[in-house]
Design a protein around this motif. Structure first.
Motif, PDB file in Angstrom:
ATOM      1  N   PHE A  14      40.224  38.345  50.254  1.00  0.00           N
ATOM      2  CA  PHE A  14      39.199  39.012  50.277  1.00  0.00           C
ATOM      3  C   PHE A  14      38.418  38.934  49.196  1.00  0.00           C
ATOM      4  CE2 PHE A  14      38.299  43.627  51.725  1.00  0.00           C
ATOM      5  CZ  PHE A  14      37.064  43.638  51.029  1.00  0.00           C
ATOM      6  N   ILE A  15      37.103  38.482  49.154  1.00  0.00           N
ATOM      7  CA  ILE A  15      36.195  37.926  47.989  1.00  0.00           C
ATOM      8  C   ILE A  15      35.400  38.758  47.895  1.00  0.00           C
ATOM      9  CG2 ILE A  15      34.855  36.090  47.535  1.00  0.00           C
ATOM     10  CD1 ILE A  15      37.767  35.150  47.880  1.00  0.00           C
ATOM     11  N   GLY A  16      34.887  39.264  46.705  1.00  0.00           N
ATOM     12  CA  GLY A  16      33.833  39.718  46.084  1.00  0.00           C
ATOM     13  C   GLY A  16      32.698  39.090  45.350  1.00  0.00           C
ATOM     14  N   ILE A  17      31.593  39.358  45.930  1.00  0.00           N
ATOM     15  CA  ILE A  17      30.295  38.875  45.344  1.00  0.00           C
ATOM     16  C   ILE A  17      29.776  39.765  44.526  1.00  0.00           C
ATOM     17  CG2 ILE A  17      28.331  37.587  45.511  1.00  0.00           C
ATOM     18  CD1 ILE A  17      29.169  36.231  48.149  1.00  0.00           C
ATOM     19  N   LEU A  18      29.496  39.749  43.052  1.00  0.00           N
ATOM     20  CA  LEU A  18      29.394  40.941  42.420  1.00  0.00           C
ATOM     21  C   LEU A  18      28.168  40.389  41.487  1.00  0.00           C
ATOM     22  CD1 LEU A  18      30.322  43.543  40.804  1.00  0.00           C
ATOM     23  CD2 LEU A  18      31.828  42.404  39.582  1.00  0.00           C
ATOM     24  N   GLY A  19      27.244  41.358  41.033  1.00  0.00           N
ATOM     25  CA  GLY A  19      26.191  41.225  40.315  1.00  0.00           C
ATOM     26  C   GLY A  19      25.171  42.316  40.223  1.00  0.00           C
ATOM     27  N   PRO A  20      24.330  42.332  39.459  1.00  0.00           N
ATOM     28  CA  PRO A  20      23.177  43.360  39.291  1.00  0.00           C
ATOM     29  C   PRO A  20      22.165  43.022  40.586  1.00  0.00           C
ATOM     30  CG  PRO A  20      22.803  41.542  37.617  1.00  0.00           C
ATOM     31  CD  PRO A  20      24.071  41.183  38.235  1.00  0.00           C
ATOM     32  N   ASN A  33      43.846  41.074  58.650  1.00  0.00           N
ATOM     33  CA  ASN A  33      44.049  39.588  58.126  1.00  0.00           C
ATOM     34  C   ASN A  33      43.182  38.685  58.431  1.00  0.00           C
ATOM     35  OD1 ASN A  33      45.777  38.056  56.249  1.00  0.00           O
ATOM     36  ND2 ASN A  33      46.857  37.227  58.030  1.00  0.00           N
ATOM     37  N   CYS A  34      41.830  39.330  58.044  1.00  0.00           N
ATOM     38  CA  CYS A  34      40.669  38.524  58.224  1.00  0.00           C
ATOM     39  C   CYS A  34      39.855  38.229  56.951  1.00  0.00           C
ATOM     40  CB  CYS A  34      39.724  39.428  59.375  1.00  0.00           C
ATOM     41  SG  CYS A  34      37.901  38.469  59.526  1.00  0.00           S
ATOM     42  N   THR A  35      39.649  36.902  56.973  1.00  0.00           N
ATOM     43  CA  THR A  35      38.884  36.658  55.691  1.00  0.00           C
ATOM     44  C   THR A  35      37.601  37.382  55.560  1.00  0.00           C
ATOM     45  OG1 THR A  35      39.501  34.163  55.814  1.00  0.00           O
ATOM     46  CG2 THR A  35      37.852  34.641  54.396  1.00  0.00           C
ATOM     47  N   THR A  36      37.417  38.064  54.456  1.00  0.00           N
ATOM     48  CA  THR A  36      36.317  39.217  54.087  1.00  0.00           C
ATOM     49  C   THR A  36      35.891  38.845  52.768  1.00  0.00           C
ATOM     50  OG1 THR A  36      37.879  40.690  55.496  1.00  0.00           O
ATOM     51  CG2 THR A  36      36.070  41.506  53.834  1.00  0.00           C
ATOM     52  N   ILE A  37      34.230  39.241  52.797  1.00  0.00           N
ATOM     53  CA  ILE A  37      33.534  38.881  51.805  1.00  0.00           C
ATOM     54  C   ILE A  37      32.832  40.266  51.629  1.00  0.00           C
ATOM     55  CG2 ILE A  37      31.611  37.785  50.767  1.00  0.00           C
ATOM     56  CD1 ILE A  37      32.412  35.326  52.087  1.00  0.00           C
TER      57      ILE A  37
END
Length: 374
Positions: A40-46, A193-197
């Motif tokens: 589980f990947i988070g893309i974070l930013g303003p 169980n799925c790759t998630t963004i």
């Protein structure tokens, strides 16, 4: 469950408006990262950092200016979105008002001419996971915001995608519902169980959901790692100030040589704290740096404490914790305590800082100054 790789990805928009002097600026600039299977990947930013543009390039909704995007070692740069086996849930629910919840979830499957029996079987599996099994015959107009977002996500995962992309799915919800749906998304990820963004500007969202976080600013990746590593070891001043609630204290200080070693001396303030010995080889007398310390690593000293005296500027009681804010020159320093003691502005306390938990940043570049030893 694919492995997703972004390799030196660029996205450039041609801004040719007459009043704009900026032409060919990059929305995403040389972005490289790897998402392992099932993560589980988070893309974070303003806002405006390039995170949604990155998600749209992965989905095939934006063309790539340069670089490669790979799923399972296959370059997908020129694949049509429908051929990428990706599920995408936007922040706007975009449900079809005349259709029932069941028909909304089934819409994409029917467009692919999938047998109705197969569609019914998939929906019967997905609906309980998203807690929408009792809503299947209702119309979107009768649903709450949280229910609409559950249907939106169900519509994305009923396709059995290789990769699930979530574009700020909680941004339209109130605080309580955000917490509820955040927990459900985490549970859902473990179930399928799925790759998630997930793309978000909310650092609490990213920290609580993600196995790894990619922090972006102005189209450039600032740091990529586990939430704990990013919290404890920020790569630069931007990351340090962006992660954490309340954020890390960031203050301008001067290094001063003393008999016991070095001291951090705060501008226009009598406050000073020892410099940890691990920095001795990278600092010198008169050096100006930015000092970072978490509010949880600042303490109220006892009467016999050697800490510096300072008066309280603002006091906040927030139930289980209390926050004390101090003016240090033109800047503020925040302390968090769970002690059930109440103060008022103007009260004087002795302040202690856990110097071993401090971070130093270059005052010009903002990059972290790495100690030569721990």
């Amino acid at each position: 469950m694919p492995e997703l790789m972004l390799r030196n990805v660029f996205k450039r928009y041609d801004n040719k408006k007459k009043k704009s002097k900026v032409v060919n600026d990059f929305a995403v600039n040389d972005l490289s990262l790897v998402c392992n299977e099932g993560e589980f990947i988070g893309i974070l930013g303003p806002s405006g950092c390039g995170k949604t543009t990155t998600l749209r390039m992965i989905a095939g909704l934006e063309e790539i200016t340069g670089g490669e995007i790979l799923i399972d070692d296959v370059v997908i740069n020129h694949q049509d979105p429908k051929d990428r086996h990706i599920g995408l849930a936007f922040e706007d629910y975009a449900l079809y008002p005349p259709m029932s919840v069941y028909d909304n979830i089934a819409f994409n499957l029917r467009a692919k001419k999938i047998d109705e029996a197969v569609i019914a079987e998939r929906i019967s599996k997905i609906a309980p996971l998203l807690k929408v099994e009792d809503l299947l015959q209702q119309k979107p107009i009768s649903l709450s915001g949280g229910q609409k977002q559950r249907v939106n996500i169900a519509r994305a995962i009923v396709r059995e995608p290789k990769l699930l992309l979530l574009d700020e799915p909680l941004s339209h919800l109130d605080g309580k519902m955000r917490q509820v749906l955040r927990d459900e998304i985490k549970r859902l990820h473990k179930s399928i169980n799925c790759t998630t963004i997930i793309v978000t500007h909310d650092q609490l969202e990213a920290m609580s959901l993600s196995d790894k976080i990619a922090i972006m600013k102005d189209g450039v990746l600032q740091q990529y790692g586990t939430p704990l590593d990013i919290y404890d070891n920020p790569s630069n001043e931007f990351v340090a100030g962006f992660i954490g609630e309340p954020p890390m204290n960031l203050l301008s200080v001067t290094i001063k040589k003393a008999e016991i070693g070095f001291l951090f001396v705060f501008h226009e303030s009598p406050l000073s704290i020892p410099v940890p010995s691990r920095y001795n080889d990278v600092v010198h007398d008169g050096m100006k740096v930015r000092l970072g310390v978490r509010p949880t690593d600042v303490f109220i000293g006892s009467e016999k404490s050697l800490g510096s005296e300072i008066d309280i500027a603002v006091f906040e009681s927030l139930g289980e914790e209390r926050r004390l804010h101090f003016r240090v020159g033109d800047e503020f320093l925040t302390l968090i305590t769970t002690d059930k003691i109440f103060y008022k502005p103007g009260d004087i306390i002795k302040l202690e800082v856990l110097s071993e938990k401090t971070h130093l940043f270059n005052i010009e570049t903002g990059n972290k100054i790495t100690a030569t030893k721990n």
